[in-house]
Design an enzyme around this catalytic site. Sequence first.
Site, PDB file in Angstrom:
ATOM      1  N   ASP A  46       0.729  -1.127  -0.061  1.00 25.88           N
ATOM      2  CA  ASP A  46      -0.016   0.048  -0.016  1.00 25.88           C
ATOM      3  C   ASP A  46       0.939   1.201  -0.039  1.00 25.88           C
ATOM      4  O   ASP A  46       1.789   1.389   0.859  1.00 25.88           O
ATOM      5  CB  ASP A  46      -0.830  -0.008   1.176  1.00 25.88           C
ATOM      6  CG  ASP A  46      -1.573   1.322   1.358  1.00 25.88           C
ATOM      7  OD1 ASP A  46      -2.658   1.725   0.650  1.00 25.88           O
ATOM      8  OD2 ASP A  46      -0.983   2.214   2.208  1.00 25.88           O
ATOM      9  N   TYR A  51       2.232  10.245   0.109  1.00 31.30           N
ATOM     10  CA  TYR A  51       3.480   9.905   0.876  1.00 31.30           C
ATOM     11  C   TYR A  51       4.591  10.195   0.041  1.00 31.30           C
ATOM     12  O   TYR A  51       5.716  10.170   0.470  1.00 31.30           O
ATOM     13  CB  TYR A  51       3.376   8.177   0.955  1.00 31.30           C
ATOM     14  CG  TYR A  51       2.206   7.402   1.862  1.00 31.30           C
ATOM     15  CD1 TYR A  51       1.293   8.356   2.216  1.00 31.30           C
ATOM     16  CD2 TYR A  51       2.142   6.228   1.640  1.00 31.30           C
ATOM     17  CE1 TYR A  51       0.310   7.829   3.060  1.00 31.30           C
ATOM     18  CE2 TYR A  51       0.887   5.515   2.451  1.00 31.30           C
ATOM     19  CZ  TYR A  51      -0.005   6.045   2.947  1.00 31.30           C
ATOM     20  OH  TYR A  51      -0.804   5.728   3.672  1.00 31.30           O
ATOM     21  N   LYS A  76      -3.473   5.598  -3.335  1.00 29.67           N
ATOM     22  CA  LYS A  76      -4.431   6.369  -2.795  1.00 29.67           C
ATOM     23  C   LYS A  76      -4.549   7.887  -3.625  1.00 29.67           C
ATOM     24  O   LYS A  76      -3.655   8.453  -3.756  1.00 29.67           O
ATOM     25  CB  LYS A  76      -4.653   6.897  -1.482  1.00 29.67           C
ATOM     26  CG  LYS A  76      -4.736   5.509  -0.619  1.00 29.67           C
ATOM     27  CD  LYS A  76      -4.599   5.924   0.905  1.00 29.67           C
ATOM     28  CE  LYS A  76      -4.112   4.463   1.686  1.00 29.67           C
ATOM     29  NZ  LYS A  76      -2.786   4.434   1.210  1.00 29.67           N
ATOM     30  N   HIS A 109      -8.087   9.147  -0.820  1.00 27.61           N
ATOM     31  CA  HIS A 109      -7.218   9.251   0.572  1.00 27.61           C
ATOM     32  C   HIS A 109      -8.113   9.794   1.514  1.00 27.61           C
ATOM     33  O   HIS A 109      -8.326   9.323   2.778  1.00 27.61           O
ATOM     34  CB  HIS A 109      -5.984   9.638   0.275  1.00 27.61           C
ATOM     35  CG  HIS A 109      -4.854   9.454   1.425  1.00 27.61           C
ATOM     36  ND1 HIS A 109      -3.670   9.739   1.120  1.00 27.61           N
ATOM     37  CD2 HIS A 109      -5.053   8.878   2.495  1.00 27.61           C
ATOM     38  CE1 HIS A 109      -2.920   9.051   2.311  1.00 27.61           C
ATOM     39  NE2 HIS A 109      -3.873   8.784   3.218  1.00 27.61           N
TER      40      HIS A 109
END
Length: 115
Positions: A46, A51, A76, A109
Site C-alpha cells: 500500500d 506519501y 490513494k 485518501h
Amino acid sequence: MILTETYTLTNGVKIPKLGLGTWLLDDTQASEATRQAIQLGYRLIDTAQAYGNEAGVGEGVRTCGVPRTDLFIASKVAAEHKTYDSAAASIDGTLQKMGLEYLDLMIIHSPQPWK
C-alpha cells in the site's frame, strides 16, 4: 498463515488480509522495504500519492522477482484531487511514477469536502 489469507470482495477479487504500508518511507526505503516484504511473503503493498514514495514502491514491485499478477498493489488519490478530471490525471500520474500498467486498488485518501 496470515500472509496467504484473503478477503473476497463483492466483485470476486481477492485482497490479502495483511499488507505492507509504506507511509513515512522515502523512495529508496520504500523500494527496499517492498522487495523485502514480498520476499517474506507479503502480497499486498500500500502506498499513496501523498506519501511521495510511489516511484520507490513501483521499483520494488518491478524488481522483486515475483510476477506482478501475484501481487495486490494499492494507492490513494491525494486529497486535493476532488474532480473527475483531476483524479483521473493523478491516477495516470501514479501509474507513470510507479512504472506499472495497472493498480489493483485506488481509493480516495481523504474524501472530506474541504475547500
